[in-house]
Write a protein that holds these residues in place. Structure first.
Motif, PDB file in Angstrom:
ATOM      1  N   GLY A  90      32.330  31.403  33.162  1.00 20.97           N
ATOM      2  CA  GLY A  90      33.542  30.694  32.499  1.00 20.97           C
ATOM      3  C   GLY A  90      33.975  29.395  32.922  1.00 20.97           C
ATOM      4  N   GLU A  96      31.602  35.728  33.694  1.00 25.23           N
ATOM      5  CA  GLU A  96      32.437  36.605  32.857  1.00 25.23           C
ATOM      6  C   GLU A  96      31.696  37.149  31.511  1.00 25.23           C
ATOM      7  OE1 GLU A  96      35.010  33.298  30.427  1.00 25.23           O
ATOM      8  OE2 GLU A  96      35.700  33.613  32.426  1.00 25.23           O
ATOM      9  N   LYS A 131      38.931  45.292  37.907  1.00 29.29           N
ATOM     10  CA  LYS A 131      39.404  44.256  36.918  1.00 29.29           C
ATOM     11  C   LYS A 131      40.672  43.401  37.628  1.00 29.29           C
ATOM     12  CE  LYS A 131      38.048  45.755  32.849  1.00 29.29           C
ATOM     13  NZ  LYS A 131      36.744  45.330  32.667  1.00 29.29           N
ATOM     14  N   GLU A 137      33.346  39.424  41.037  1.00 28.00           N
ATOM     15  CA  GLU A 137      32.882  38.978  39.562  1.00 28.00           C
ATOM     16  C   GLU A 137      31.633  39.581  39.321  1.00 28.00           C
ATOM     17  OE1 GLU A 137      31.135  35.114  39.216  1.00 28.00           O
ATOM     18  OE2 GLU A 137      31.680  34.791  41.266  1.00 28.00           O
TER      19      GLU A 137
END
Length: 186
Positions: A90, A96, A131, A137
């Motif tokens: 990202g 992501e 989340k 990640e």
């Protein structure tokens, strides 16, 4: 002889419509015919599903490599117990989901199984990242580089209880290979 005029109505038996019973019989027959037409699509055999999913995975990985080369973006792949997904760095440099078109997360439902080997080591399914955890990640298990190179991998798609297997693999130079069965390594 007496001639009938064109305006003379037909007999009452000839002008009546269909009865409710006749209409219901026709609807039931159409329903049965439709169920036979849709049966091959909804009731696919496990072997057909294995082949379909293996081919989809092969094509999507090849397409992801082309996407990485054309757009000059690093793309990652990872599989979890119930699906697989593509990742990209990202704006902040963290991995992501790369949710563009065919690279959206794809379910990989039971009884199908996926076994991944990267550089000849078994790689277990990744675990879902929380989340709400900003430090966590997702980490890719395979990298598809803009230069056309790939993490050398080998995936075997199968299902519990079925002898059918398909192998999707790529070498470090990005050359893909798809085959029916599981090649025995020496």
């Amino acid at each position: 002889m007496r001639r009938r005029s064109a305006a003379c109505p037909a007999s009452p038996a000839a002008t009546r419509g269909f009865t409710l019973v006749e209409l219901m019989v026709v609807v039931v027959i159409i329903g049965i015919m439709l169920s036979f037409v849709t049966l091959p699509f909804g009731g696919r055999s496990v072997d057909d599903r294995i082949e379909f999913e293996a081919k989809r995975l092969d094509r999507t990985l090849r397409f992801a490599l082309e996407e990485a080369e054309i757009k000059g973006v690093l793309i990652g792949f990872r599989y979890l117990p119930d699906h697989y997904e593509f990742l990209a760095p990202g704006k902040d440099g963290k991995w992501e989901p790369y949710d563009l078109g065919p690279f959206r997360s794809h379910p990989f439902a039971a009884p199908l199984t996926l076994q991944l080997r990267v550089e000849d080591r078994v790689v277990p399914p990744a675990q879902e990242t929380e989340k709400n955890d900003e430090k966590a990640e997702p980490k890719p298990q395979i990298l598809l580089l803009p230069s056309g190179e790939v993490s050398a991998f080998r995936m075997v798609v199968g299902a519990g209880g079925s002898p059918t297997r398909y192998t999707v693999e790529a070498d470090a130079m990005g050359k893909f290979r798809f085959q029916n069965g599981e090649e025995k390594r020496k």
